[in-house]
Design a protein around this motif. Structure first.
Motif, mmCIF file in Angstrom:
data_model
loop_
_atom_site.group_PDB
_atom_site.id
_atom_site.type_symbol
_atom_site.label_atom_id
_atom_site.label_comp_id
_atom_site.label_asym_id
_atom_site.label_seq_id
_atom_site.Cartn_x
_atom_site.Cartn_y
_atom_site.Cartn_z
ATOM 1 N N GLN A 42 27.078 12.706 18.524
ATOM 2 C CA GLN A 42 26.258 13.510 17.608
ATOM 3 C C GLN A 42 25.585 12.604 16.576
ATOM 4 O OE1 GLN A 42 28.132 16.987 15.778
ATOM 5 N NE2 GLN A 42 29.606 17.014 17.454
ATOM 6 N N GLU A 43 26.341 11.658 16.059
ATOM 7 C CA GLU A 43 25.829 10.773 15.009
ATOM 8 C C GLU A 43 24.809 9.781 15.565
ATOM 9 O OE1 GLU A 43 25.241 10.514 11.452
ATOM 10 O OE2 GLU A 43 26.909 11.836 11.913
ATOM 11 N N LEU A 44 25.077 9.237 16.750
ATOM 12 C CA LEU A 44 24.199 8.207 17.323
ATOM 13 C C LEU A 44 22.930 8.783 17.939
ATOM 14 C CD1 LEU A 44 26.828 5.821 18.926
ATOM 15 C CD2 LEU A 44 25.307 5.301 17.000
ATOM 16 N N THR A 45 22.983 10.044 18.394
ATOM 17 C CA THR A 45 21.822 10.614 19.097
ATOM 18 C C THR A 45 21.118 11.698 18.292
ATOM 19 O OG1 THR A 45 23.131 12.343 20.180
ATOM 20 C CG2 THR A 45 22.951 10.214 21.342
ATOM 21 N N GLN A 46 21.767 12.170 17.229
ATOM 22 C CA GLN A 46 21.253 13.283 16.432
ATOM 23 C C GLN A 46 21.134 14.573 17.232
ATOM 24 O OE1 GLN A 46 20.955 12.923 12.964
ATOM 25 N NE2 GLN A 46 22.008 11.066 13.592
ATOM 26 N N LEU A 47 21.924 14.680 18.307
ATOM 27 C CA LEU A 47 21.991 15.922 19.072
ATOM 28 C C LEU A 47 23.149 16.756 18.519
ATOM 29 C CD1 LEU A 47 21.669 14.390 22.650
ATOM 30 C CD2 LEU A 47 19.948 15.797 21.511
ATOM 31 N N THR A 48 23.083 18.060 18.713
ATOM 32 C CA THR A 48 24.179 18.926 18.257
ATOM 33 C C THR A 48 25.292 18.915 19.308
ATOM 34 O OG1 THR A 48 23.352 20.893 19.387
ATOM 35 C CG2 THR A 48 22.505 20.469 17.138
ATOM 36 N N LYS A 49 26.461 19.407 18.901
ATOM 37 C CA LYS A 49 27.572 19.484 19.864
ATOM 38 C C LYS A 49 27.187 20.400 21.028
ATOM 39 C CE LYS A 49 30.437 23.066 17.734
ATOM 40 N NZ LYS A 49 31.303 23.874 18.529
ATOM 41 N N ALA A 50 26.449 21.465 20.754
ATOM 42 C CA ALA A 50 26.026 22.387 21.814
ATOM 43 C C ALA A 50 25.066 21.694 22.790
ATOM 44 C CB ALA A 50 25.363 23.622 21.205
ATOM 45 N N GLU A 51 24.124 20.903 22.258
ATOM 46 C CA GLU A 51 23.180 20.192 23.132
ATOM 47 C C GLU A 51 23.910 19.175 24.010
ATOM 48 O OE1 GLU A 51 19.110 20.225 20.407
ATOM 49 O OE2 GLU A 51 20.713 18.814 19.910
ATOM 50 N N ILE A 52 24.834 18.446 23.409
ATOM 51 C CA ILE A 52 25.603 17.452 24.163
ATOM 52 C C ILE A 52 26.400 18.150 25.268
ATOM 53 C CG2 ILE A 52 27.516 15.790 24.029
ATOM 54 C CD1 ILE A 52 26.464 15.189 21.106
ATOM 55 N N HIS A 53 27.052 19.239 24.925
ATOM 56 C CA HIS A 53 27.845 19.995 25.906
ATOM 57 C C HIS A 53 26.946 20.501 27.039
ATOM 58 C CE1 HIS A 53 31.534 21.975 27.125
ATOM 59 N NE2 HIS A 53 30.855 23.073 27.348
ATOM 60 N N GLN A 54 25.789 21.013 26.668
ATOM 61 C CA GLN A 54 24.846 21.525 27.676
ATOM 62 C C GLN A 54 24.410 20.401 28.627
ATOM 63 O OE1 GLN A 54 21.351 23.265 25.897
ATOM 64 N NE2 GLN A 54 20.366 23.622 27.859
ATOM 65 N N PHE A 55 24.107 19.218 28.065
ATOM 66 C CA PHE A 55 23.724 18.073 28.904
ATOM 67 C C PHE A 55 24.873 17.701 29.839
ATOM 68 C CE2 PHE A 55 20.621 16.177 25.542
ATOM 69 C CZ PHE A 55 19.698 17.158 25.843
ATOM 70 N N ALA A 56 26.077 17.693 29.297
ATOM 71 C CA ALA A 56 27.247 17.277 30.075
ATOM 72 C C ALA A 56 27.513 18.227 31.232
ATOM 73 C CB ALA A 56 28.465 17.198 29.164
ATOM 74 N N MET A 57 27.234 19.496 31.045
ATOM 75 C CA MET A 57 27.524 20.497 32.078
ATOM 76 C C MET A 57 26.577 20.388 33.278
ATOM 77 S SD MET A 57 30.227 22.110 31.188
ATOM 78 C CE MET A 57 30.811 20.537 30.565
ATOM 79 N N GLN A 58 25.521 19.588 33.155
ATOM 80 C CA GLN A 58 24.606 19.408 34.279
ATOM 81 C C GLN A 58 25.193 18.472 35.337
ATOM 82 O OE1 GLN A 58 20.605 18.522 32.975
ATOM 83 N NE2 GLN A 58 20.775 19.970 31.287
ATOM 84 N N LYS A 59 26.279 17.783 34.988
ATOM 85 C CA LYS A 59 27.003 16.943 35.937
ATOM 86 C C LYS A 59 28.466 17.369 35.868
ATOM 87 C CE LYS A 59 26.069 12.473 36.169
ATOM 88 N NZ LYS A 59 25.931 11.089 35.678
#
Length: 163
Positions: A42-59
């Motif tokens: 979150q800190e390094l990419t400025q993405l939210t936890k929800a965005e990161i989770h959503q990206f992760a669920m694609q794999k």
């Protein structure tokens, strides 16, 4: 094993992540955006936890699985996010260790009695691990970039301001 490429940006990201966790930022080890790597991401990419989770669920798989399968040219959002983290100076191995709190170089700086009781999914242990890692990086940075205390206050060096 190589340590992270040291930069003030990386040290600052660790310090900010620790501060947020201490101030009750969401922490959930089983959530890709709110776990050990997720909070730093979150800190390094400025993405939210929800965005990161959503990206992760694609794999498929947890952080460790996705780090093993990491391909910088895949085009998957998760791989692009991991690339941002490696561009900030972290290695894939360090990220795997972060998720499990298992890097020997970091653990050896934590007193044995405390180290033996650490758990990968306990927020206080994640905070201690990240604080210890940030201290290691900061000490290495300072040994490579000697500065006086006056310069630190004048330049407002983030690592010392956030400590």
């Amino acid at each position: 094993m190589n340590m992270a490429k040291i930069s003030l940006k990386l040290i600052e990201a660790f310090r900010k992540t620790v501060k947020k966790l201490k101030n009750n930022a969401p922490y959930q080890w089983g959530h890709m955006g709110a776990c050990n790597c997720g909070n730093l991401a979150q800190e390094l990419t400025q993405l939210t936890k929800a965005e990161i989770h959503q990206f992760a669920m694609q794999k498929s798989g947890d952080w460790n699985d996705q780090l093993i399968d990491y391909c910088p040219t895949s085009g998957y959002p998760m791989d692009l996010m991991i690339s941002k983290m490696t561009e900030a100076g972290l290695t894939i191995d360090e990220l795997k260790h972060l998720e499990r709190l298992s890097d020997p170089k970091i653990l050896q700086k934590i007193p044995f009695e405390r180290r033996e009781k650490m758990e990968k999914n306990r927020k206080e242990d994640v905070i201690l691990y990240m604080e210890t890692w940030a201290d290691i990086l900061e000490n290495e940075w300072l040994s490579q970039n000697p500065v006086t205390l006056e310069e630190i206050s004048n330049k407002n060096i983030p690592s010392k301001v956030l400590a």
